[in-house]
Motif scaffolding. Sequence first.
Motif, PDB file in Angstrom:
ATOM      1  N   GLN A  55       0.753  -1.539  -0.341  1.00  0.00           N
ATOM      2  CA  GLN A  55       0.128  -0.058  -0.129  1.00  0.00           C
ATOM      3  C   GLN A  55       1.028   1.287   0.235  1.00  0.00           C
ATOM      4  O   GLN A  55       0.381   2.743  -0.442  1.00  0.00           O
ATOM      5  CB  GLN A  55      -0.808  -0.033   1.323  1.00  0.00           C
ATOM      6  N   PHE A  56       2.203   1.079   0.424  1.00  0.00           N
ATOM      7  CA  PHE A  56       2.930   2.672   0.363  1.00  0.00           C
ATOM      8  C   PHE A  56       3.322   3.248  -1.107  1.00  0.00           C
ATOM      9  O   PHE A  56       2.985   2.402  -2.105  1.00  0.00           O
ATOM     10  CB  PHE A  56       4.925   1.653   0.770  1.00  0.00           C
ATOM     11  N   CYS A  57       3.267   4.480  -1.417  1.00  0.00           N
ATOM     12  CA  CYS A  57       3.502   4.953  -2.798  1.00  0.00           C
ATOM     13  C   CYS A  57       4.553   4.861  -2.827  1.00  0.00           C
ATOM     14  O   CYS A  57       5.937   4.191  -2.051  1.00  0.00           O
ATOM     15  CB  CYS A  57       3.310   6.492  -2.282  1.00  0.00           C
ATOM     16  N   PRO A  58       4.814   4.976  -3.865  1.00  0.00           N
ATOM     17  CA  PRO A  58       5.859   4.415  -5.181  1.00  0.00           C
ATOM     18  C   PRO A  58       7.239   5.029  -4.695  1.00  0.00           C
ATOM     19  O   PRO A  58       8.676   4.902  -4.518  1.00  0.00           O
ATOM     20  CB  PRO A  58       5.526   4.251  -6.316  1.00  0.00           C
ATOM     21  N   THR A  59       6.697   6.388  -4.475  1.00  0.00           N
ATOM     22  CA  THR A  59       8.204   7.693  -4.062  1.00  0.00           C
ATOM     23  C   THR A  59       8.366   7.390  -2.834  1.00  0.00           C
ATOM     24  O   THR A  59       9.284   8.120  -2.852  1.00  0.00           O
ATOM     25  CB  THR A  59       7.034   9.122  -4.449  1.00  0.00           C
ATOM     26  N   THR A 119       1.036  10.350   0.197  1.00  0.00           N
ATOM     27  CA  THR A 119      -0.472  10.449  -0.044  1.00  0.00           C
ATOM     28  C   THR A 119      -0.663  11.866  -0.370  1.00  0.00           C
ATOM     29  O   THR A 119      -0.935  12.019  -1.611  1.00  0.00           O
ATOM     30  CB  THR A 119      -1.010   9.471   0.762  1.00  0.00           C
ATOM     31  N   PHE A 120      -0.689  12.947   0.670  1.00  0.00           N
ATOM     32  CA  PHE A 120      -1.078  14.421  -0.019  1.00  0.00           C
ATOM     33  C   PHE A 120      -0.396  15.084  -0.960  1.00  0.00           C
ATOM     34  O   PHE A 120      -0.738  15.374  -2.030  1.00  0.00           O
ATOM     35  CB  PHE A 120      -0.382  15.489   1.594  1.00  0.00           C
ATOM     36  N   VAL A 121       1.199  14.499  -1.209  1.00  0.00           N
ATOM     37  CA  VAL A 121       1.944  15.373  -2.536  1.00  0.00           C
ATOM     38  C   VAL A 121       1.625  14.699  -3.931  1.00  0.00           C
ATOM     39  O   VAL A 121       1.308  15.153  -4.916  1.00  0.00           O
ATOM     40  CB  VAL A 121       3.512  14.666  -2.094  1.00  0.00           C
ATOM     41  N   GLU A 122       0.959  13.242  -3.164  1.00  0.00           N
ATOM     42  CA  GLU A 122       1.038  12.426  -4.846  1.00  0.00           C
ATOM     43  C   GLU A 122      -1.062  12.718  -5.134  1.00  0.00           C
ATOM     44  O   GLU A 122      -0.588  12.815  -6.544  1.00  0.00           O
ATOM     45  CB  GLU A 122       0.870  10.631  -5.023  1.00  0.00           C
ATOM     46  N   GLN A 123      -1.668  12.976  -4.504  1.00  0.00           N
ATOM     47  CA  GLN A 123      -3.313  13.190  -4.361  1.00  0.00           C
ATOM     48  C   GLN A 123      -3.619  14.229  -4.799  1.00  0.00           C
ATOM     49  O   GLN A 123      -4.418  14.755  -4.729  1.00  0.00           O
ATOM     50  CB  GLN A 123      -4.291  12.394  -3.449  1.00  0.00           C
ATOM     51  N   THR A 124      -3.016  15.720  -3.806  1.00  0.00           N
ATOM     52  CA  THR A 124      -3.447  17.203  -3.908  1.00  0.00           C
ATOM     53  C   THR A 124      -2.577  17.890  -4.665  1.00  0.00           C
ATOM     54  O   THR A 124      -2.787  18.197  -5.422  1.00  0.00           O
ATOM     55  CB  THR A 124      -3.230  17.215  -1.860  1.00  0.00           C
ATOM     56  N   LEU A 125      -1.008  17.541  -3.842  1.00  0.00           N
ATOM     57  CA  LEU A 125      -0.595  18.816  -4.059  1.00  0.00           C
ATOM     58  C   LEU A 125       0.101  17.678  -5.993  1.00  0.00           C
ATOM     59  O   LEU A 125      -0.038  19.626  -6.836  1.00  0.00           O
ATOM     60  CB  LEU A 125       1.369  18.702  -3.893  1.00  0.00           C
ATOM     61  N   GLY A 126      -0.056  17.012  -6.013  1.00  0.00           N
ATOM     62  CA  GLY A 126       0.475  16.959  -7.481  1.00  0.00           C
ATOM     63  C   GLY A 126      -0.411  17.458  -9.288  1.00  0.00           C
ATOM     64  O   GLY A 126      -0.245  17.990  -9.479  1.00  0.00           O
ATOM     65  N   PRO A 127      -2.152  16.682  -8.501  1.00  0.00           N
ATOM     66  CA  PRO A 127      -2.695  17.074  -9.520  1.00  0.00           C
ATOM     67  C   PRO A 127      -3.219  18.987  -8.788  1.00  0.00           C
ATOM     68  O   PRO A 127      -3.369  19.617 -10.515  1.00  0.00           O
ATOM     69  CB  PRO A 127      -4.301  16.793  -8.536  1.00  0.00           C
ATOM     70  N   GLN A 128      -2.524  19.313  -8.177  1.00  0.00           N
ATOM     71  CA  GLN A 128      -2.962  21.150  -8.368  1.00  0.00           C
ATOM     72  C   GLN A 128      -1.733  21.609  -9.025  1.00  0.00           C
ATOM     73  O   GLN A 128      -2.189  22.959  -9.959  1.00  0.00           O
ATOM     74  CB  GLN A 128      -2.777  21.325  -6.477  1.00  0.00           C
ATOM     75  N   ARG A 186       5.551  21.241 -13.636  1.00  0.00           N
ATOM     76  CA  ARG A 186       5.734  19.772 -12.937  1.00  0.00           C
ATOM     77  C   ARG A 186       5.919  20.279 -11.822  1.00  0.00           C
ATOM     78  O   ARG A 186       7.110  21.006 -11.018  1.00  0.00           O
ATOM     79  CB  ARG A 186       6.404  19.254 -13.830  1.00  0.00           C
ATOM     80  N   LEU A 187       5.653  18.884 -10.832  1.00  0.00           N
ATOM     81  CA  LEU A 187       6.077  18.964  -9.577  1.00  0.00           C
ATOM     82  C   LEU A 187       6.328  17.589  -9.307  1.00  0.00           C
ATOM     83  O   LEU A 187       5.861  16.542  -9.690  1.00  0.00           O
ATOM     84  CB  LEU A 187       5.080  18.949  -8.084  1.00  0.00           C
ATOM     85  N   ARG A 188       7.495  16.770  -8.879  1.00  0.00           N
ATOM     86  CA  ARG A 188       8.340  15.267  -8.728  1.00  0.00           C
ATOM     87  C   ARG A 188       8.646  15.598  -7.077  1.00  0.00           C
ATOM     88  O   ARG A 188       9.169  16.244  -6.095  1.00  0.00           O
ATOM     89  CB  ARG A 188       9.120  14.709  -9.186  1.00  0.00           C
ATOM     90  N   TYR A 189       8.552  14.274  -6.571  1.00  0.00           N
ATOM     91  CA  TYR A 189       8.660  13.826  -4.813  1.00  0.00           C
ATOM     92  C   TYR A 189       9.463  12.639  -4.831  1.00  0.00           C
ATOM     93  O   TYR A 189       9.059  11.871  -5.702  1.00  0.00           O
ATOM     94  CB  TYR A 189       7.487  14.881  -4.453  1.00  0.00           C
ATOM     95  N   VAL A 190       9.868  12.995  -3.738  1.00  0.00           N
ATOM     96  CA  VAL A 190      10.847  10.910  -3.223  1.00  0.00           C
ATOM     97  C   VAL A 190      10.918  11.041  -1.956  1.00  0.00           C
ATOM     98  O   VAL A 190      11.692  12.347  -1.138  1.00  0.00           O
ATOM     99  CB  VAL A 190      12.185  11.184  -4.165  1.00  0.00           C
ATOM    100  N   ARG A 191      11.241  10.891  -1.058  1.00  0.00           N
ATOM    101  CA  ARG A 191      11.257  10.491  -0.107  1.00  0.00           C
ATOM    102  C   ARG A 191      12.285   9.535   0.668  1.00  0.00           C
ATOM    103  O   ARG A 191      12.149   8.272   0.132  1.00  0.00           O
ATOM    104  CB  ARG A 191      10.338  10.228   1.408  1.00  0.00           C
TER     105      ARG A 191
END
Length: 630
Positions: free
Chosen positions: A123-127, A229-238, A292-297
């Motif tokens: 269930q973890f995000c791929p980032t 999840t916040f970055v992938e589903q909220t900030l990304g589409p925004q 474009r917004l990209r994120y990694v942790r």
Amino acid sequence: MRKAEAILDIIRNRGGRGLPLDDVYRQLFNPDLYLLAYGKIYRNAGALTPGATPETVDGMSLEKIQKIIELLRYERYRWTPVRRVYIEKKNSTKKRPLGMPTWSDKLLQEVIRLILDAYYEPQFCPTSHGFRPGRGCHTALGEIYRKWPGTVWFIEGDISRCYDSLDHAVLLSILREKIRDNRFLRLIENLLKAGYLEAWRYNPTYSGVPQGGIVSPILANIYLDRLDTFVEQTLGPQYNRGTKRKANLTYVRLRRWCAREKKARNWETVKELEKQHRTLPSLQTDDPDFRRLRYVRYADDWLVGFIGPRSEGVEIKRKLGEFLNDQLKLELSEEKTVITHARSEPARFLGYDIRVIAANSYLRAYDYGKRRSRNGGIALEVPPEVVRQKCQTFLRNGKPMHRTGLANESVYAIIDTYQREYRGFVEYYQLAHNRSTRLTCLKWTMERSLTRTLARKLRISVRHVYQRFTTMIRTHEGDYKGLEARVEREGKRPLTARWGGIPLKRRTHAVLDDQLARRPTFGNEIVDRLLQRTCELCGSQDRLNVHHIRHLKDLHRAGRRDKPAWVQAMIRRQRKSLIVCHQCHQDIHTGRVDGPVPLRKRTETLESWVQGKLARPVRRGAVGKVPTHR
């Protein structure tokens, strides 16, 4: 009862389908899970380090597993407060708190980690790349290298005291969303509130998870997955919009003009036009319709790459800080969370300097002509100050010097120590573009220090060291000159220690995943030996324990004239563990297994030896005795 493999596969399947996890507490009654956990963590460096009690992995037995299960069955298991120590932080004067649990707590934590990892991993995000199977620092950096070209701004993120600040109420609420077993959640809650001992004084824990705890990384990943999840589903589409940047019209006009001059064979004009258009970007760098917004942790460190104006980058940073503060009760470190321009200043992430390449003069030939193939690409570099700091370990007054602490070791041990330190450093920077240029200086410094250490030990010159130990080391990328020492062994291949032979060529697909988070392998030699229920010294089947030592070299320590039977058995097996009955285990620790004991006779017991020592009169003024006060 079901095998551990079957249990974890069922849990993993439910996690992949997004189904809630029910009735998981009773899985803690399965001894096979504890044997699997034992097979995974008994090799850890801290397995023989005591926590708040003297209990360590030494003396592990099936009875200990049954005792833990019996306590869990009636919810009587009590977590022991961890012993807190402090270790130095890298590049900082501050120290990092480290919790040392007892062995029983480590074993139960590993069982809980296996269950949580099997359920939450799908269930973890791929980032997210920290403490996950098949992932690590190199996979995070590789994703940046391959998927982040053209980035304009880097937002380096750091959470202040992340592990110590995790809110218990928030963490338990996240777990309750998917886990429907109050007994299991109560066990985790008691773990979080177990407290710690500092200077042997008890301190309660109101927040955070102990760094050094086996279950802490998976709990932190579950917690910070909300940020992913916040970055992938909220900030990304925004912020993401557009499919491609618009073409730069000035660049297009110059290219067309250049093509017309080529047809007219005006080569001087063509040359001037090519110089002009190669100084211009082919696409609009400030296209308002493209973002474009990209994120990694990785663990508590994260990096955001953004294509757009700086004002929007500042807004993204503010929103991330507000989400961490409002939703996760965490604080963003203002000192370490900075916005850097990708081409003018490198961003620091996981020990690498990351920047965007601007190389107008680097051309590569294609079928349709030459092209600036490196422009906009990601460069991963070794930071110069990191190399300088590493070199300082081997320098004195700016020159390579011998290491006095190694002068008493064997030649084999000295060369092996230098090679392990060098290999560990250079292999981490396999992805760096400047790996060869930066690390050549380190190799020269360490080699000079190594040869001077050998020269001091052997009382010869450095030139004679090279004459005696120089050899050619064959690798898959060619032959390299290095140093080699051999230790001959009767009836066996000689032990070989080599210095050098590590190519410094960059490897773009290198992966060093986290050892802690690898998917468990079922079946383990030490578990199989324990399940045979036979003492490997006397053949007894009474109360079997596992005797552990830290290093095999401890078996060959000086001063031991004749090796006892248990030492000979471990040397013969080349294992740091031995399955023994309770009586043999006691005899090993009291020195009563066959073989001379320098402090007392074999027939004496430990108690009689202590009583004899206490009863012996102390002569006044004797050398080595405690002086009497007047």
